[in-house]
Design a protein around this motif. Structure first.
Motif, PDB file in Angstrom:
ATOM      1  N   THR A 174     -15.249  17.949 -39.843  1.00 18.96           N
ATOM      2  CA  THR A 174     -15.757  16.693 -39.291  1.00 18.96           C
ATOM      3  C   THR A 174     -14.660  15.644 -39.218  1.00 18.96           C
ATOM      4  O   THR A 174     -14.521  14.931 -38.219  1.00 18.96           O
ATOM      5  CB  THR A 174     -16.922  16.164 -40.158  1.00 18.96           C
ATOM      6  N   ASN A 175     -13.847  15.539 -40.307  1.00 17.36           N
ATOM      7  CA  ASN A 175     -12.760  14.549 -40.325  1.00 17.36           C
ATOM      8  C   ASN A 175     -11.713  14.829 -39.259  1.00 17.36           C
ATOM      9  O   ASN A 175     -11.229  13.917 -38.595  1.00 17.36           O
ATOM     10  CB  ASN A 175     -12.092  14.519 -41.708  1.00 17.36           C
ATOM     11  N   GLN A 176     -11.361  16.122 -39.110  1.00 23.49           N
ATOM     12  CA  GLN A 176     -10.386  16.505 -38.080  1.00 23.49           C
ATOM     13  C   GLN A 176     -10.931  16.200 -36.690  1.00 23.49           C
ATOM     14  O   GLN A 176     -10.217  15.715 -35.823  1.00 23.49           O
ATOM     15  CB  GLN A 176     -10.059  17.994 -38.194  1.00 23.49           C
ATOM     16  N   SER A 177     -12.224  16.491 -36.492  1.00 17.58           N
ATOM     17  CA  SER A 177     -12.856  16.235 -35.198  1.00 17.58           C
ATOM     18  C   SER A 177     -12.851  14.747 -34.875  1.00 17.58           C
ATOM     19  O   SER A 177     -12.567  14.351 -33.738  1.00 17.58           O
ATOM     20  CB  SER A 177     -14.298  16.766 -35.224  1.00 17.58           C
ATOM     21  N   GLN A 178     -13.145  13.914 -35.868  1.00 20.87           N
ATOM     22  CA  GLN A 178     -13.157  12.468 -35.656  1.00 20.87           C
ATOM     23  C   GLN A 178     -11.754  11.948 -35.351  1.00 20.87           C
ATOM     24  O   GLN A 178     -11.573  11.124 -34.461  1.00 20.87           O
ATOM     25  CB  GLN A 178     -13.721  11.748 -36.884  1.00 20.87           C
ATOM     26  N   THR A 179     -10.769  12.450 -36.096  1.00 21.43           N
ATOM     27  CA  THR A 179      -9.375  12.033 -35.861  1.00 21.43           C
ATOM     28  C   THR A 179      -8.949  12.391 -34.452  1.00 21.43           C
ATOM     29  O   THR A 179      -8.332  11.575 -33.741  1.00 21.43           O
ATOM     30  CB  THR A 179      -8.433  12.711 -36.886  1.00 21.43           C
ATOM     31  N   THR A 180      -9.282  13.620 -34.030  1.00 19.55           N
ATOM     32  CA  THR A 180      -8.973  14.052 -32.666  1.00 19.55           C
ATOM     33  C   THR A 180      -9.680  13.168 -31.653  1.00 19.55           C
ATOM     34  O   THR A 180      -9.112  12.781 -30.627  1.00 19.55           O
ATOM     35  CB  THR A 180      -9.401  15.521 -32.457  1.00 19.55           C
ATOM     36  N   GLY A 181     -10.931  12.814 -31.954  1.00 17.65           N
ATOM     37  CA  GLY A 181     -11.711  11.946 -31.069  1.00 17.65           C
ATOM     38  C   GLY A 181     -11.073  10.580 -30.904  1.00 17.65           C
ATOM     39  O   GLY A 181     -10.983  10.055 -29.779  1.00 17.65           O
ATOM     40  N   TYR A 182     -10.622  10.000 -32.017  1.00 21.69           N
ATOM     41  CA  TYR A 182      -9.953   8.691 -31.949  1.00 21.69           C
ATOM     42  C   TYR A 182      -8.667   8.770 -31.120  1.00 21.69           C
ATOM     43  O   TYR A 182      -8.371   7.869 -30.341  1.00 21.69           O
ATOM     44  CB  TYR A 182      -9.638   8.182 -33.360  1.00 21.69           C
ATOM     45  N   LEU A 183      -7.918   9.866 -31.300  1.00 24.11           N
ATOM     46  CA  LEU A 183      -6.654  10.023 -30.560  1.00 24.11           C
ATOM     47  C   LEU A 183      -6.909  10.153 -29.062  1.00 24.11           C
ATOM     48  O   LEU A 183      -6.236   9.517 -28.247  1.00 24.11           O
ATOM     49  CB  LEU A 183      -5.888  11.246 -31.082  1.00 24.11           C
ATOM     50  N   TYR A 184      -7.871  10.991 -28.701  1.00 24.86           N
ATOM     51  CA  TYR A 184      -8.197  11.164 -27.276  1.00 24.86           C
ATOM     52  C   TYR A 184      -8.686   9.848 -26.664  1.00 24.86           C
ATOM     53  O   TYR A 184      -8.281   9.480 -25.555  1.00 24.86           O
ATOM     54  CB  TYR A 184      -9.288  12.231 -27.105  1.00 24.86           C
ATOM     55  N   THR A 185      -9.567   9.147 -27.383  1.00 28.03           N
ATOM     56  CA  THR A 185     -10.126   7.894 -26.860  1.00 28.03           C
ATOM     57  C   THR A 185      -9.034   6.833 -26.740  1.00 28.03           C
ATOM     58  O   THR A 185      -8.981   6.092 -25.748  1.00 28.03           O
ATOM     59  CB  THR A 185     -11.257   7.382 -27.775  1.00 28.03           C
ATOM     60  N   PHE A 186      -8.150   6.771 -27.744  1.00 28.29           N
ATOM     61  CA  PHE A 186      -7.029   5.818 -27.683  1.00 28.29           C
ATOM     62  C   PHE A 186      -6.123   6.136 -26.500  1.00 28.29           C
ATOM     63  O   PHE A 186      -5.709   5.231 -25.767  1.00 28.29           O
ATOM     64  CB  PHE A 186      -6.230   5.859 -28.987  1.00 28.29           C
ATOM     65  N   GLN A 187      -5.824   7.421 -26.306  1.00 29.56           N
ATOM     66  CA  GLN A 187      -4.993   7.828 -25.163  1.00 29.56           C
ATOM     67  C   GLN A 187      -5.593   7.350 -23.844  1.00 29.56           C
ATOM     68  O   GLN A 187      -4.887   6.855 -22.964  1.00 29.56           O
ATOM     69  CB  GLN A 187      -4.882   9.363 -25.114  1.00 29.56           C
ATOM     70  N   ALA A 188      -6.901   7.502 -23.724  1.00 25.16           N
ATOM     71  CA  ALA A 188      -7.589   7.114 -22.487  1.00 25.16           C
ATOM     72  C   ALA A 188      -7.458   5.619 -22.239  1.00 25.16           C
ATOM     73  O   ALA A 188      -7.017   5.187 -21.162  1.00 25.16           O
ATOM     74  CB  ALA A 188      -9.061   7.512 -22.563  1.00 25.16           C
ATOM     75  N   PHE A 189      -7.824   4.801 -23.230  1.00 22.84           N
ATOM     76  CA  PHE A 189      -7.795   3.352 -23.039  1.00 22.84           C
ATOM     77  C   PHE A 189      -6.366   2.828 -22.915  1.00 22.84           C
ATOM     78  O   PHE A 189      -6.111   1.889 -22.158  1.00 22.84           O
ATOM     79  CB  PHE A 189      -8.524   2.654 -24.188  1.00 22.84           C
ATOM     80  N   PHE A 190      -5.430   3.434 -23.654  1.00 19.40           N
ATOM     81  CA  PHE A 190      -4.028   3.021 -23.574  1.00 19.40           C
ATOM     82  C   PHE A 190      -3.472   3.293 -22.167  1.00 19.40           C
ATOM     83  O   PHE A 190      -2.789   2.450 -21.583  1.00 19.40           O
ATOM     84  CB  PHE A 190      -3.204   3.778 -24.620  1.00 19.40           C
ATOM     85  N   THR A 191      -3.812   4.459 -21.617  1.00 22.42           N
ATOM     86  CA  THR A 191      -3.361   4.803 -20.260  1.00 22.42           C
ATOM     87  C   THR A 191      -3.984   3.877 -19.232  1.00 22.42           C
ATOM     88  O   THR A 191      -3.295   3.402 -18.321  1.00 22.42           O
ATOM     89  CB  THR A 191      -3.719   6.269 -19.930  1.00 22.42           C
ATOM     90  N   TRP A 192      -5.275   3.603 -19.361  1.00 26.10           N
ATOM     91  CA  TRP A 192      -5.932   2.670 -18.439  1.00 26.10           C
ATOM     92  C   TRP A 192      -5.281   1.290 -18.509  1.00 26.10           C
ATOM     93  O   TRP A 192      -5.141   0.612 -17.496  1.00 26.10           O
ATOM     94  CB  TRP A 192      -7.428   2.579 -18.755  1.00 26.10           C
ATOM     95  N   GLY A 193      -4.877   0.885 -19.703  1.00 27.41           N
ATOM     96  CA  GLY A 193      -4.224  -0.410 -19.854  1.00 27.41           C
ATOM     97  C   GLY A 193      -2.875  -0.478 -19.173  1.00 27.41           C
ATOM     98  O   GLY A 193      -2.467  -1.537 -18.675  1.00 27.41           O
ATOM     99  N   LEU A 194      -2.171   0.657 -19.131  1.00 27.69           N
ATOM    100  CA  LEU A 194      -0.828   0.699 -18.532  1.00 27.69           C
ATOM    101  C   LEU A 194      -0.839   0.952 -17.022  1.00 27.69           C
ATOM    102  O   LEU A 194       0.215   0.884 -16.389  1.00 27.69           O
ATOM    103  CB  LEU A 194       0.014   1.785 -19.211  1.00 27.69           C
ATOM    104  N   LEU A 195      -1.996   1.249 -16.451  1.00 30.56           N
ATOM    105  CA  LEU A 195      -2.059   1.572 -15.020  1.00 30.56           C
ATOM    106  C   LEU A 195      -1.462   0.501 -14.095  1.00 30.56           C
ATOM    107  O   LEU A 195      -0.913   0.850 -13.042  1.00 30.56           O
ATOM    108  CB  LEU A 195      -3.501   1.871 -14.597  1.00 30.56           C
TER     109      LEU A 195
END
Length: 297
Positions: free
Chosen positions: A3-24
């Motif tokens: 569960t912890n690994q899944s959540q960490t992966t989830g935070y990383l994927y979500t951060f990647q998405a919003f960070f990329t949208w911010g840099l567009l």
């Protein structure tokens, strides 16, 4: 995966998405010599190509079944028009040096979602959420009166994206197949524009530099990948966490507009932004408090 690994992966994927949208904005600025409508056409067409390749790779290319569902198809046709116009206005805003105004639109979006939930889904609002909506509306009215013009870019981006999210939720279709149908609906316009540009020699694809060609074609990748990452991340973390992280993108956009591209930030905009931030703080607190109460209950 734990569960912890899944959540960490989830935070990383979500951060990647919003960070990329911010840099567009940086990406679209590299294409500011190309008309916004032409960039939009390429963004639509190459997004369709890339999302189809992604679905083939994931063995989920079953979008044909969606066309037997008239309600889903009709809804996705409307969301296609909404997301296409949202992309177009966003690109236009970036290339006329209105990144700050665009960022305001994405700050307002969560509050628009609350209003749409109240109107269309009959959701009940807490006192804090009502106060947040009133404060946001007051900020927009103040900005319109004091700045001398209605912030149509901000409002259109917020309302179109809010309606897009509402209809997508009602359609019940997964993000990637939905995007495939949405871009497919818009592709006749996009492909016609691209072919016209190639035939007339007035388009920039293969008539400009190799860098321009690559940027136009890769517009599909920079559009689709963040959405794919967001889909992977949102499954693994709470909706509350996603809600807090969504402020990453407009914050990066605001930073870019002010400090990299040196857009103006007059007093009336400063006051409006502060009011919106206070409204968002109230809204975020109300969501967090509700989530904590449910968890304890």
């Amino acid at each position: 995966m734990s569960t912890n690994q899944s959540q960490t992966t989830g935070y990383l994927y979500t951060f990647q998405a919003f960070f990329t949208w911010g840099l567009l904005p940086v990406y679209w600025k590299l294409l500011n010599h190309v008309p916004a409508l032409e960039i939009l056409a390429h963004r639509i067409f190459w997004s369709l190509i890339f999302v189809l390749l992604l679905l083939i790779w994931k063995k989920k290319l079953n979008i044909g079944n969606l066309f037997y569902n008239k309600k889903a198809t009709s809804t996705l046709a409307i969301t296609g028009l909404l997301v296409g116009s949202n992309w177009g206005v966003y690109i236009y805003a970036v290339n006329i040096n209105h990144i700050v105004e665009a960022s305001l639109g994405y700050y307002i979006t969560p509050l628009v979602n609350v209003a749409l939930g109240l109107i269309f889904l009959k959701e009940k609002l807490s006192k804090l959420q009502i106060l947040a909506l009133v404060l946001a509306a007051t900020a927009v009215i103040y900005l319109t009166i004091d700045y001398g013009r209605f912030p149509w870019i901000s409002i259109y981006l917020a309302v179109s994206f809010g309606l897009y999210g509402l209809l997508k939720k009602m359609s019940g279709v997964e993000a990637m197949p939905a995007l495939a149908v949405e871009t497919l609906v818009l592709t006749p316009f996009a492909l016609s524009y691209i072919v016209w540009g190639l035939v007339s020699g007035k388009g920039h694809l293969f008539n400009d530099t190799i860098q321009t060609d690559a940027l136009l074609i890769m517009a599909g990748v920079v559009t689709t990948l963040p959405l794919y990452w967001f889909g992977l991340g949102a499954k693994r973390i709470t909706l509350t966490s996603v809600g807090f992280m969504q402020y990453i993108a407009p914050s990066i956009m605001l930073f870019l507009g002010l400090f990299i591209y040196h857009e103006g930030f007059p007093k009336e905009k400063q006051v409006a932004f502060v009011a919106i931030w206070i409204a968002l703080a109230l809204y975020s607190y109300s969501i967090f408090a509700s989530y904590r109460k449910k968890k304890q209950g």
